[in-house]
Motif scaffolding. Sequence first.
Motif, PDB file in Angstrom:
ATOM      1  N   THR A 101       0.828  -1.199   0.000  1.00  0.00           N
ATOM      2  CA  THR A 101       0.000   0.000   0.000  1.00  0.00           C
ATOM      3  C   THR A 101       0.864   1.252   0.000  1.00  0.00           C
ATOM      4  O   THR A 101       2.024   1.229   0.411  1.00  0.00           O
ATOM      5  N   PHE A 102       0.264   2.350  -0.446  1.00  0.00           N
ATOM      6  CA  PHE A 102       0.890   3.668  -0.377  1.00  0.00           C
ATOM      7  C   PHE A 102       0.388   4.456   0.834  1.00  0.00           C
ATOM      8  O   PHE A 102       0.746   5.613   1.022  1.00  0.00           O
ATOM      9  N   SER A 103      -0.444   3.844   1.675  1.00  0.00           N
ATOM     10  CA  SER A 103      -1.102   4.568   2.761  1.00  0.00           C
ATOM     11  C   SER A 103      -0.202   4.827   3.967  1.00  0.00           C
ATOM     12  O   SER A 103      -0.462   5.759   4.735  1.00  0.00           O
ATOM     13  N   LYS A 104       0.826   4.044   4.155  1.00  0.00           N
ATOM     14  CA  LYS A 104       1.615   4.108   5.387  1.00  0.00           C
ATOM     15  C   LYS A 104       2.920   4.866   5.187  1.00  0.00           C
ATOM     16  O   LYS A 104       2.977   6.072   5.388  1.00  0.00           O
ATOM     17  N   ALA A 105       3.988   4.182   4.811  1.00  0.00           N
ATOM     18  CA  ALA A 105       5.287   4.843   4.672  1.00  0.00           C
ATOM     19  C   ALA A 105       5.254   5.966   3.644  1.00  0.00           C
ATOM     20  O   ALA A 105       5.955   6.970   3.781  1.00  0.00           O
ATOM     21  N   TYR A 106       4.424   5.815   2.600  1.00  0.00           N
ATOM     22  CA  TYR A 106       4.373   6.825   1.544  1.00  0.00           C
ATOM     23  C   TYR A 106       3.401   7.966   1.844  1.00  0.00           C
ATOM     24  O   TYR A 106       3.324   8.937   1.090  1.00  0.00           O
ATOM     25  N   GLY A 107       2.619   7.845   2.921  1.00  0.00           N
ATOM     26  CA  GLY A 107       1.784   8.948   3.368  1.00  0.00           C
ATOM     27  C   GLY A 107       0.620   9.310   2.469  1.00  0.00           C
ATOM     28  O   GLY A 107       0.230  10.473   2.373  1.00  0.00           O
ATOM     29  N   LEU A 108       0.002   8.318   1.828  1.00  0.00           N
ATOM     30  CA  LEU A 108      -1.100   8.599   0.911  1.00  0.00           C
ATOM     31  C   LEU A 108      -2.398   7.914   1.337  1.00  0.00           C
ATOM     32  O   LEU A 108      -3.168   7.435   0.507  1.00  0.00           O
ATOM     33  N   GLY A 109      -2.643   7.861   2.643  1.00  0.00           N
ATOM     34  CA  GLY A 109      -3.862   7.216   3.130  1.00  0.00           C
ATOM     35  C   GLY A 109      -5.124   7.785   2.506  1.00  0.00           C
ATOM     36  O   GLY A 109      -6.059   7.057   2.188  1.00  0.00           O
ATOM     37  N   GLY A 110      -5.177   9.099   2.307  1.00  0.00           N
ATOM     38  CA  GLY A 110      -6.355   9.733   1.734  1.00  0.00           C
ATOM     39  C   GLY A 110      -6.507   9.518   0.239  1.00  0.00           C
ATOM     40  O   GLY A 110      -7.576   9.775  -0.316  1.00  0.00           O
ATOM     41  N   MET A 111      -5.469   9.039  -0.408  1.00  0.00           N
ATOM     42  CA  MET A 111      -5.507   8.804  -1.851  1.00  0.00           C
ATOM     43  C   MET A 111      -6.006   7.406  -2.196  1.00  0.00           C
ATOM     44  O   MET A 111      -6.442   7.146  -3.310  1.00  0.00           O
ATOM     45  N   ARG A 112      -5.899   6.471  -1.257  1.00  0.00           N
ATOM     46  CA  ARG A 112      -6.401   5.101  -1.410  1.00  0.00           C
ATOM     47  C   ARG A 112      -5.785   4.391  -2.615  1.00  0.00           C
ATOM     48  O   ARG A 112      -6.439   4.153  -3.623  1.00  0.00           O
ATOM     49  N   VAL A 113      -4.507   4.068  -2.509  1.00  0.00           N
ATOM     50  CA  VAL A 113      -3.822   3.322  -3.568  1.00  0.00           C
ATOM     51  C   VAL A 113      -3.096   2.131  -2.944  1.00  0.00           C
ATOM     52  O   VAL A 113      -2.259   2.298  -2.053  1.00  0.00           O
ATOM     53  N   GLY A 114      -3.431   0.938  -3.418  1.00  0.00           N
ATOM     54  CA  GLY A 114      -2.741  -0.274  -3.003  1.00  0.00           C
ATOM     55  C   GLY A 114      -2.448  -1.123  -4.225  1.00  0.00           C
ATOM     56  O   GLY A 114      -2.839  -0.778  -5.348  1.00  0.00           O
ATOM     57  N   TYR A 115      -1.770  -2.238  -4.004  1.00  0.00           N
ATOM     58  CA  TYR A 115      -1.437  -3.096  -5.141  1.00  0.00           C
ATOM     59  C   TYR A 115      -1.280  -4.538  -4.685  1.00  0.00           C
ATOM     60  O   TYR A 115      -1.000  -4.826  -3.516  1.00  0.00           O
ATOM     61  N   GLY A 116      -1.493  -5.427  -5.636  1.00  0.00           N
ATOM     62  CA  GLY A 116      -1.229  -6.842  -5.420  1.00  0.00           C
ATOM     63  C   GLY A 116      -0.185  -7.303  -6.409  1.00  0.00           C
ATOM     64  O   GLY A 116      -0.129  -6.806  -7.549  1.00  0.00           O
ATOM     65  N   ILE A 117       0.658  -8.240  -5.978  1.00  0.00           N
ATOM     66  CA  ILE A 117       1.693  -8.801  -6.834  1.00  0.00           C
ATOM     67  C   ILE A 117       1.540 -10.323  -6.816  1.00  0.00           C
ATOM     68  O   ILE A 117       1.464 -10.929  -5.744  1.00  0.00           O
ATOM     69  N   ALA A 118       1.499 -10.923  -7.990  1.00  0.00           N
ATOM     70  CA  ALA A 118       1.361 -12.380  -8.089  1.00  0.00           C
ATOM     71  C   ALA A 118       1.784 -12.807  -9.484  1.00  0.00           C
ATOM     72  O   ALA A 118       2.153 -11.979 -10.329  1.00  0.00           O
ATOM     73  N   ASN A 119       1.714 -14.114  -9.739  1.00  0.00           N
ATOM     74  CA  ASN A 119       2.001 -14.579 -11.097  1.00  0.00           C
ATOM     75  C   ASN A 119       0.953 -14.032 -12.055  1.00  0.00           C
ATOM     76  O   ASN A 119      -0.168 -13.698 -11.656  1.00  0.00           O
ATOM     77  N   SER A 120       1.304 -13.927 -13.328  1.00  0.00           N
ATOM     78  CA  SER A 120       0.449 -13.247 -14.303  1.00  0.00           C
ATOM     79  C   SER A 120      -0.913 -13.923 -14.461  1.00  0.00           C
ATOM     80  O   SER A 120      -1.921 -13.252 -14.705  1.00  0.00           O
ATOM     81  N   GLU A 121      -0.974 -15.242 -14.292  1.00  0.00           N
ATOM     82  CA  GLU A 121      -2.256 -15.948 -14.416  1.00  0.00           C
ATOM     83  C   GLU A 121      -3.220 -15.522 -13.307  1.00  0.00           C
ATOM     84  O   GLU A 121      -4.402 -15.256 -13.558  1.00  0.00           O
TER      85      GLU A 121
END
Length: 366
Positions: A225-245
């Motif tokens: 997430t970008f909410s913690k160390a990056y300080g963007l809690g109000g922007m609501r941006v996260g991500y998932g990483i996994a195999n392409s399938e």
Amino acid sequence: MKYNERIANLPVYEAGKPVELVAREFGVASEDIVKLASNENPFGSSPLAVEAIKKCAQRASVYPDDSFYELKDALAFKFEMKQENFIIGSGSDQVIEFAIQALVNDKTAILHAGVTFAMYGIYASHAGAKVYRTKSATHDLEELSALYEEHKDEIKIIFLCLPNNPLGECLDASEVDKFIASVDSDTLVALDCAYMDFARFKDPAKAINPKDIIEKYPNVLYMGTFSKAYGLGGMRVGYGIANSEMIAQLHKLRAPFNITTPSLAAAIAALKDEDFVRRTLENNFSQMKLYEDFANANNIKFIPSYTNFITFFFDAPRDSSAICDALLRRGVILRNLRSYGLNAIRITIGRPEQNARVLAEFSKEL
């Protein structure tokens, strides 16, 4: 109107009280309120991200690039992976919801530690699924393994919160690797690493490398997430990483334009500001020592934390609700964990002046 029966007893996630509400309820001036309840970055957002948001204002009428090409490209560079390994969510909790929707139904179950992020269970309940949790509050891998073996036919997702919210503990990366190796390949192991930046900074033994773990195990989903160390809690941006399938399957559940144009610009800019993140992490652990010393001096229990918060546990007659309520009336907002069944308070690590105020007010209640 008749609603779906399974929502009747669903829990509602309890968010921290906003500054504006406390100001109205208790007549405390907004500038005198200290909010250390929601694990937000006490330094706000990266100046680069703020500038990017300002520049976006004139494009507020335009939908974002729904491919999220530039953000995925930046994340792919950071983690040494490919764009097809990423899905972008409105916070990492939306990625959690995608995983639940993709794999869980009313004939299946999820598994997690006894006390952990509440949304795993809430989203599973939305799907009508069972929720198995360990008796131990923290991540006890022996208990998790035993429950998994007992209910293997039902369990479709195992959630590991690394580090754990709201307790703060974190497994070593080697322990996590060994645990995943013991899980069947058709069971998803979801690694919620919202606070991994903090754990990695404090102890490299806790650091999970998404590239290594995903290339080794096709049944792993890593979330950040970008909410913690990056300080963007109000922007609501996260991500998932996994195999392409797996990412391709999760994308079927993602609505178009699920994050905003300013959010996208802010996240791209925030990734470039390493100095902001470094300052955040350095302040966090230098200031956390003040809370640890305070707890030791006042006979308050705590779990060593690898996050941007510390959790205090109380024995009777000390009461977390009474303490939180008293501090709230004086303009200090902390997170009471009674909703988790704990006589405990979670405190976000703030700036030095915020922490001094919190500890001074706390002392009055002990």
